[in-house]
Motif scaffolding. Structure first.
Motif, short mmCIF file in Angstrom:
data_model
loop_
_atom_site.label_atom_id
_atom_site.label_comp_id
_atom_site.label_asym_id
_atom_site.label_seq_id
_atom_site.Cartn_x
_atom_site.Cartn_y
_atom_site.Cartn_z
N ILE A 1 0.84 -1.20 0.00
CA ILE A 1 0.00 0.00 0.00
C ILE A 1 0.86 1.24 0.00
N ASN A 2 0.66 2.08 -1.02
CA ASN A 2 1.35 3.35 -1.11
C ASN A 2 0.32 4.47 -1.01
N ALA A 3 0.64 5.50 -0.26
CA ALA A 3 -0.30 6.62 -0.14
C ALA A 3 -0.42 7.42 -1.43
N GLY A 4 0.55 7.24 -2.34
CA GLY A 4 0.51 7.92 -3.62
C GLY A 4 0.08 6.97 -4.73
N ALA A 5 0.99 6.73 -5.68
CA ALA A 5 0.69 5.89 -6.84
C ALA A 5 0.95 4.42 -6.53
N ALA A 6 0.13 3.54 -7.14
CA ALA A 6 0.26 2.11 -6.89
C ALA A 6 1.56 1.53 -7.44
N ASP A 7 2.04 2.07 -8.56
CA ASP A 7 3.19 1.47 -9.25
C ASP A 7 4.52 2.11 -8.88
N TYR A 8 4.60 2.67 -7.68
CA TYR A 8 5.78 3.41 -7.26
C TYR A 8 6.91 2.46 -6.86
N TYR A 9 8.03 2.49 -7.58
CA TYR A 9 9.23 1.70 -7.29
C TYR A 9 8.94 0.20 -7.15
N VAL A 10 8.06 -0.31 -8.00
CA VAL A 10 7.73 -1.73 -7.99
C VAL A 10 8.95 -2.58 -8.34
N GLY B 1 -2.67 1.96 -4.61
CA GLY B 1 -2.34 3.37 -4.51
C GLY B 1 -3.53 4.17 -4.01
N LEU B 2 -3.31 4.94 -2.94
CA LEU B 2 -4.39 5.76 -2.39
C LEU B 2 -4.53 7.10 -3.10
N ASP B 3 -3.47 7.52 -3.80
CA ASP B 3 -3.47 8.82 -4.47
C ASP B 3 -3.84 9.95 -3.51
N GLY B 4 -3.38 9.80 -2.26
CA GLY B 4 -3.61 10.83 -1.26
C GLY B 4 -4.98 10.80 -0.61
N GLN B 5 -5.84 9.84 -0.98
CA GLN B 5 -7.20 9.79 -0.45
C GLN B 5 -7.26 8.81 0.73
N PHE B 6 -6.89 9.31 1.90
CA PHE B 6 -6.75 8.47 3.08
C PHE B 6 -8.10 7.97 3.60
N ASP B 7 -9.19 8.57 3.18
CA ASP B 7 -10.50 8.14 3.65
C ASP B 7 -10.84 6.73 3.15
N ARG B 8 -10.12 6.25 2.15
CA ARG B 8 -10.38 4.91 1.62
C ARG B 8 -9.53 3.83 2.30
N LEU B 9 -8.69 4.25 3.21
CA LEU B 9 -7.71 3.35 3.79
C LEU B 9 -8.34 2.25 4.65
N SER B 10 -9.30 2.61 5.48
CA SER B 10 -9.89 1.64 6.41
C SER B 10 -10.54 0.47 5.68
N ALA B 11 -11.31 0.77 4.64
CA ALA B 11 -11.99 -0.29 3.90
C ALA B 11 -10.98 -1.19 3.19
N MET B 12 -9.93 -0.59 2.66
CA MET B 12 -8.92 -1.39 1.98
C MET B 12 -8.19 -2.32 2.94
N MET B 13 -7.83 -1.81 4.14
CA MET B 13 -7.19 -2.65 5.14
C MET B 13 -8.11 -3.77 5.59
N VAL C 1 -0.70 5.13 6.96
CA VAL C 1 -0.91 3.81 6.38
C VAL C 1 -0.35 2.73 7.30
N ALA C 2 0.83 2.98 7.87
CA ALA C 2 1.43 2.01 8.79
C ALA C 2 0.56 1.84 10.03
N ARG C 3 0.07 2.94 10.57
CA ARG C 3 -0.79 2.86 11.76
C ARG C 3 -2.10 2.14 11.45
N ALA C 4 -2.64 2.37 10.26
CA ALA C 4 -3.89 1.70 9.88
C ALA C 4 -3.68 0.19 9.79
N ALA C 5 -2.55 -0.22 9.26
CA ALA C 5 -2.26 -1.65 9.19
C ALA C 5 -2.11 -2.24 10.58
N LYS C 6 -1.39 -1.53 11.43
CA LYS C 6 -1.18 -2.01 12.80
C LYS C 6 -2.50 -2.11 13.56
N ALA C 7 -3.39 -1.17 13.33
CA ALA C 7 -4.70 -1.19 14.00
C ALA C 7 -5.60 -2.29 13.44
#
Length: 329
Positions: A38-47, A71-83, A102-108
Motif C-alpha cells: 500500500i502506497n499513499a501515492g501511486a500504486a506502481d511506485y518503485y515496484v 495506490g491511495l493517491d492521497g485519499q486516506f479516507d479509503r484506507l480503512s476499507a482497503m485494510m 498507512v502504517a498505523r492503519a495496518a497495525k490497527a
C-alpha cells in the motif's frame, strides 16, 4: 498487479502477477500467498526495486507469490476499507510505504498478519514497535527520516542559494503526522541559517496549482517541498510549475530533479524499497517480524540539475557541485 482504490477489478501491472483467487478458482494450481503493498501515492511506485528485494530470497512476483499494489493517491479516507479487505482475505503480509497513517492503519487492523513498513518518523514513538532492535508484535520495517536529514537539505539549499532569505515550505495537510514533523523541524532549523519560512498547504493537484499561483505573486526566494507520498506521485507537475514560474525548488527525492527540479536531498528510495522487499521475502520464508530489527536508512542522494540551474540563472557554487552524488546536465 496494480490495484486502483475504489475499484473491485484487478489490473495486471507490467504484465506481471495473476490474481491468486483467480488461479484457485480455475483449478490451475494452488493459490499463491498474497502480499498487499500500500502506497499513499501511486500504486506502481518503485515496484521494480521491491521485486528485486523479494528475489533476494527466491520470492518471485507472479511465480510463487502474488503481489497486489495499491495506490491511495492521497485519499486516506479509503484506507480503512482497503485494510479491512486485506485482513478479511488473510493475506500473507501487508507492506506499507512512506506514510505514518498507512502504517498505523495496518497495525490497527491486525495483530497477526505480518506488517513491513517504511515510515519517516521514529516507529517506537509512533507505537508501531516496542524497540528498534526487538520490534515485538507483528511489525517491523524501515525508518528513513530524521530531523538531521531535513536540516541538511535546508542547509544545502542555503549553500546553493546563499542570498535566499524567504523560503516557502509546502506541506500536505491530509498527511498530518508527516506534516507536523516537517513543520516542526523546518521551523527549528531555519533561524540558524537566517531563513524566514512561510508554510503553505496542498492536498490535491488543483491545490498545488493554486500554491504556485500564490508563489508567482509573492516571489519567495525558494520553495522547499516536504517529503510526501502524494507529492511524489506529482513529480512532473511540480517540475513543470517550478520551471514555468521560475522558482528554485528543493525536493526530497532525485526523481524530481530528473524531471527538471533544481535539487533534492533525501533517502535513496530505490534502496529503501529493495530493503522492504527483502524483509518481506524473509518473512514469507518463515522469519518473524519480531526477530527482524527495524532498519535505519543509511543511503542518501544529493542531486542537482545544472540545466535547470542555468534556466533559473542560478550559479552553482563549486563546493556544492563537488559534493553532489548526481549531477544532471
Amino acid at each position: 498487479m496494480a490495484i486502483g482504490i475504489g475499484r473491485r477489478e484487478f489490473i495486471t501491472f507490467l504484465g506481471g502477477a495473476t490474481c491468486a483467487w483467480t488461479l484457485a478458482a480455475q483449478g490451475q494450481q494452488p493459490a499463491m500467498p498474497v502480499i498487499g503493498v500500500i502506497n499513499a501515492g501511486a500504486a506502481d511506485y518503485y515496484v521494480a526495486a521491491f521485486r528485486k528485494g523479494l528475489q533476494e530470497n527466491g520470492t518471485i512476483d507472479g511465480q510463487n507469490v502474488a503481489v497486489e499494489y495499491y495506490g491511495l493517491d492521497g485519499q486516506f479516507d479509503r484506507l480503512s476499507a482497503m485494510m479491512a479487505d486485506l485482513v478479511r482475505r488473510q493475506v500473507a503480509a501487508i507492506v506499507t510505504t512512506g506514510t505514518v497513517q498507512v502504517a498505523r492503519a495496518a497495525k490497527a487492523a491486525t495483530a497477526t498478519i505480518p506488517i513491513v513498513f517504511s515510515v519517516p518518523q521514529d516507529p517506537v514513538r509512533l507505537g508501531l514497535v516496542a524497540s528498534l532492535a526487538r520490534p515485538g508484535g507483528n511489525a517491523t520495517g524501515i525508518n528513513f527520516f530524521s530531523s538531521e536529514v531535513l536540516t541538511k537539505r535546508l542547509r544545502l539549499l542555503h549553500d546553493l542559494l546563499p542570498k535566499a532569505i524567504r523560503v516557502a515550505v509546502l506541506l500536505n495537510p491530509s498527511n498530518a503526522s508527516n506534516t507536523e514533523a516537517y513543520a516542526r523541524a523546518v521551523q527549528e532549523a531555519a533561524p540558524a541559517m537566517g531563513l524566514q519560512v512561510q508554510m503553505l498547504n496542498a492536498a490535491t493537484s488543483s491545490e498545488i496549482e493554486a500554491v504556485f499561483a500564490t508563489l508567482a505573486r509573492e516571489r519567495p526566494d525558494a520553495l522547499f517541498v516536504a517529503g510526501d507520498a502524494f507529492f511524489n506521485s506529482r513529480v512532473v507537475q511540480f517540475a513543470t510549475l517550478a520551471a514555468v514560474n521560475k522558482i528554485p525548488s528543493t525536493f526530497s527525492q532525485r526523481d524530481f530533479v530528473a524531471a527538471g527540479g533544481l535539487m533534492s536531498y533525501g533517502t535513496d528510495i530505490a534502496d529503501m524499497y529493495q530493503q522492504l522487499g527483502a524483509y518481506t521475502g524473509r518473512i514469507l520464508k518463515g522469519e518473524k517480524p519480531t526477530d527482524l530489527p527495524v532498519v535505519q536508512s543509511t543511503k542518501f542522494v544529493f542531486a542537482i540539475n545544472l540545466q535547470t540551474a542555468r534556466a533559473l540563472g542560478v550559479e552553482v557554487p563549486s563546493g556544492v557541485l563537488s559534493i553532489a552524488d548526481e549531477v544532471i546536465e
